[in-house]
Design a protein around this motif. Structure first.
Motif, mmCIF file in Angstrom:
data_model
loop_
_atom_site.group_PDB
_atom_site.id
_atom_site.type_symbol
_atom_site.label_atom_id
_atom_site.label_comp_id
_atom_site.label_asym_id
_atom_site.label_seq_id
_atom_site.Cartn_x
_atom_site.Cartn_y
_atom_site.Cartn_z
ATOM 1 N N THR A 138 0.828 -1.200 0.000
ATOM 2 C CA THR A 138 0.000 0.000 0.000
ATOM 3 C C THR A 138 0.866 1.256 0.000
ATOM 4 N N LEU A 139 1.949 1.221 0.766
ATOM 5 C CA LEU A 139 2.856 2.367 0.791
ATOM 6 C C LEU A 139 3.519 2.570 -0.571
ATOM 7 N N ARG A 140 3.828 1.464 -1.229
ATOM 8 C CA ARG A 140 4.412 1.586 -2.566
ATOM 9 C C ARG A 140 3.414 2.240 -3.516
ATOM 10 N N GLU A 141 2.159 1.806 -3.421
ATOM 11 C CA GLU A 141 1.130 2.425 -4.263
ATOM 12 C C GLU A 141 1.015 3.910 -3.978
ATOM 13 N N LEU A 142 1.098 4.266 -2.694
ATOM 14 C CA LEU A 142 1.015 5.674 -2.325
ATOM 15 C C LEU A 142 2.183 6.457 -2.916
ATOM 16 N N ASP A 143 3.379 5.893 -2.818
ATOM 17 C CA ASP A 143 4.547 6.543 -3.416
ATOM 18 C C ASP A 143 4.360 6.739 -4.908
ATOM 19 N N GLU A 144 3.876 5.707 -5.569
ATOM 20 C CA GLU A 144 3.662 5.803 -7.008
ATOM 21 C C GLU A 144 2.644 6.885 -7.340
ATOM 22 N N ALA A 145 1.565 6.911 -6.573
ATOM 23 C CA ALA A 145 0.523 7.906 -6.824
ATOM 24 C C ALA A 145 1.091 9.314 -6.674
ATOM 25 N N ARG A 146 1.894 9.521 -5.636
ATOM 26 C CA ARG A 146 2.438 10.858 -5.410
ATOM 27 C C ARG A 146 3.446 11.227 -6.483
ATOM 28 N N GLU A 147 4.247 10.249 -6.872
ATOM 29 C CA GLU A 147 5.184 10.494 -7.960
ATOM 30 C C GLU A 147 4.409 10.945 -9.200
ATOM 31 N N TRP A 148 3.288 10.291 -9.449
ATOM 32 C CA TRP A 148 2.536 10.618 -10.652
ATOM 33 C C TRP A 148 1.837 11.968 -10.536
ATOM 34 N N MET A 149 1.525 12.374 -9.307
ATOM 35 C CA MET A 149 0.934 13.704 -9.112
ATOM 36 C C MET A 149 1.882 14.791 -9.602
ATOM 37 N N VAL A 150 3.164 14.602 -9.395
ATOM 38 C CA VAL A 150 4.143 15.568 -9.888
ATOM 39 C C VAL A 150 4.076 15.624 -11.408
ATOM 40 N N THR A 151 3.989 14.456 -12.014
ATOM 41 C CA THR A 151 3.922 14.397 -13.471
ATOM 42 C C THR A 151 2.673 15.115 -13.979
ATOM 43 N N LEU A 152 1.543 14.845 -13.342
ATOM 44 C CA LEU A 152 0.287 15.447 -13.786
ATOM 45 C C LEU A 152 0.232 16.943 -13.508
ATOM 46 N N GLY A 153 0.809 17.342 -12.394
ATOM 47 C CA GLY A 153 0.673 18.735 -11.995
ATOM 48 C C GLY A 153 1.705 19.651 -12.619
ATOM 49 N N ARG A 154 2.895 19.131 -12.888
ATOM 50 C CA ARG A 154 3.978 20.039 -13.227
ATOM 51 C C ARG A 154 4.742 19.747 -14.505
ATOM 52 N N LYS A 155 4.464 18.631 -15.166
ATOM 53 C CA LYS A 155 5.270 18.333 -16.342
ATOM 54 C C LYS A 155 4.551 18.658 -17.647
ATOM 55 N N SER A 156 5.333 18.995 -18.679
ATOM 56 C CA SER A 156 4.789 19.272 -20.004
ATOM 57 C C SER A 156 4.379 17.965 -20.664
ATOM 58 N N ALA A 157 3.649 18.091 -21.759
ATOM 59 C CA ALA A 157 3.204 16.906 -22.490
ATOM 60 C C ALA A 157 4.399 16.053 -22.910
ATOM 61 N N ALA A 158 5.447 16.690 -23.395
ATOM 62 C CA ALA A 158 6.636 15.953 -23.824
ATOM 63 C C ALA A 158 7.210 15.157 -22.665
ATOM 64 N N GLU A 159 7.299 15.798 -21.506
ATOM 65 C CA GLU A 159 7.859 15.120 -20.336
ATOM 66 C C GLU A 159 6.945 13.995 -19.848
ATOM 67 N N ARG A 160 5.653 14.231 -19.940
ATOM 68 C CA ARG A 160 4.726 13.199 -19.468
ATOM 69 C C ARG A 160 4.849 11.929 -20.280
ATOM 70 N N VAL A 161 4.854 12.077 -21.595
ATOM 71 C CA VAL A 161 4.938 10.895 -22.446
ATOM 72 C C VAL A 161 6.258 10.169 -22.212
ATOM 73 N N ALA A 162 7.340 10.937 -22.113
ATOM 74 C CA ALA A 162 8.636 10.319 -21.837
ATOM 75 C C ALA A 162 8.612 9.621 -20.477
ATOM 76 N N SER A 163 7.990 10.253 -19.496
ATOM 77 C CA SER A 163 7.899 9.645 -18.160
ATOM 78 C C SER A 163 7.181 8.310 -18.218
ATOM 79 N N PHE A 164 6.130 8.279 -19.003
ATOM 80 C CA PHE A 164 5.362 7.041 -19.114
ATOM 81 C C PHE A 164 6.193 5.931 -19.754
#
Lengths: 239, 239
Positions: A138-164
């Motif tokens: 569950t903690l790992r899932e939480l970490d992943e979710a928070r990591e992804w919040m950064v991607t959703l909140g602060r990264k450009s489209a180019a960065e998001r696709v590369a992140s994925f």
DNA sequence: CGAACTGTTGAGTCTAGTCAATACCCGTGG
DNA sequence: CCACGGGTATTGACTAGACTCAACAGTTCG
């Protein structure tokens, strides 16, 4: 192509996890493994099929044997966001809750091992390592979710696709980053699913993939097969 | 202004939680409460102060007694995203991990009750209700994170700002939604913190607040005090 | 009073979304 | 075999929403 043995009712050791996995079976004792084998049921879903509904009661938990599942949240007006991905050996289910306000759909062909709720809760009660394992998951899932919040909140489209793309690469080869590693895989998501995960439109996802191809950071065959010659370049583009 | 009693070494019942809370103390037995009282230490931080650093080892856990704390993730180039907010009675700390890759900062004046790591882990070992309580807390955090992923990935600036105001309103009065309820509170975050939480620029946050004021969905006094005459209208604007 | 800080407002730009046309991939059936 | 249809993906043209830069207002504090 692997052959799939049909489900058998005779008790035997757990088929849930592959040998080298860190999945749930690692923390079960032999008596529990035997019980599990008696009460679990394996199911298959084809790509696109709904595995758990938005408001359905949770009567079973599940372990992903193969394939990929997306966890989705949907707004009233139809907008939707993928809030998590589940891969082989991941555990699905919301302990201590009647419903999860989440729907789960297969994004590729998926093989699941269903664990009845009562059994799971009984095992949690008697097996503290299992409880602790679930906490860590569950903690790992939480970490992943928070990591992804950064991607959703602060990264450009180019960065998001590369992140994925990098995220999937990490899943294929968890020991990335050491050298200039090469990775190759089939995308487990359609462009539409990717868009829902990345908070973008499908067109933008497509354009960014084209751009990555133009820069020769990736090579794509048959729309789905991705080859990454230098994962470090990709990581840098991920922001 | 409340007077702050200095820390006392004599054992006594726990000062961590307020009476009506669902905080950690609810699941501790009397012997543990006594031990807690002996080993906890209370600290204060002023608004803007860093509570836990990005890469510092975790030697203590903490319970928020009053104030609000933001959990932040920062990218190399300085972009930052608030990935969680902690209010009174919330528990802070990452069990089973050496570091958290997260920084915590006070957004208002904050009073914390620090629990030594060893003590917390010992209590977790001997007290299963405590372990279960922590699991539930973690699951709640996960739910909140996923809910916010929808906001970050799919909502417009107008909806995001409304969502945030509604989120705080829910914290002030958890029984919203029954009637056309009125809520009033002081914003615990600066415009800048709000922007980092919402994945927007400060200017956009400010403009959206102005727009909400123009529509008379909110009334603002002294930049920080918010009055919401009809929370249902706000909720609708939140998407 | 001026400095520092926080917040608001305006003007112009740019990123990503929308709408629409087209390409590609497969399976089906003539 | 090829034609056709449906689903998925790409590309283009245009638009809208949020960002950036910049000026200014309101507070607090020395």
């Amino acid at each position: 192509m692997p052959t799939i043995p049909p489900h058998e009712d005779e008790p035997r050791t757990c088929r849930l996890c592959s040998v080298r996995s860190n999945g749930i079976c690692r923390v079960l004792d032999t008596s529990q493994l035997a019980r599990l084998a008696r009460h679990t049921r394996s199911t298959r879903h084809e790509a696109g099929a709904e595995v758990f509904g938005d408001e359905t009661d949770i009567t079973t938990y599940a372990n992903v044997v193969s394939g990929v599942i997306k966890l989705m949240k949907v707004l009233e007006d139809g907008r939707q966001q993928v809030v998590g991905l589940k891969f082989a050996n991941d555990f699905i289910g919301r302990i201590h809750a009647a419903s999860n306000a989440l729907s789960a759909e297969a994004t590729s062909e998926v093989e699941l091992c269903l664990v009845p709720r009562a059994l799971m809760e009984a095992m949690l009660e008697e097996n503290r390592p299992l409880e602790r394992w679930l906490m860590k998951e569950t903690l790992r899932e939480l970490d992943e979710a928070r990591e992804w919040m950064v991607t959703l909140g602060r990264k450009s489209a180019a960065e998001r696709v590369a992140s994925f793309l990098y995220l999937i690469a990490l899943h294929v080869n968890p020991e990335l980053g050491s050298d200039t590693a090469t990775v190759e895989y089939d995308l487990p998501l359609t462009r539409s699913d990717m868009a829902d995960f990345l908070g973008l439109s499908i067109e933008t996802v497509s354009r960014q993939l084209t751009e990555l191809r133009r820069l020769e950071i990736i090579v794509i065959h048959n729309k789905r097969h991705v080859h990454i010659p230098d994962t470090e370049r990709l990581r840098q583009r991920a922001g």
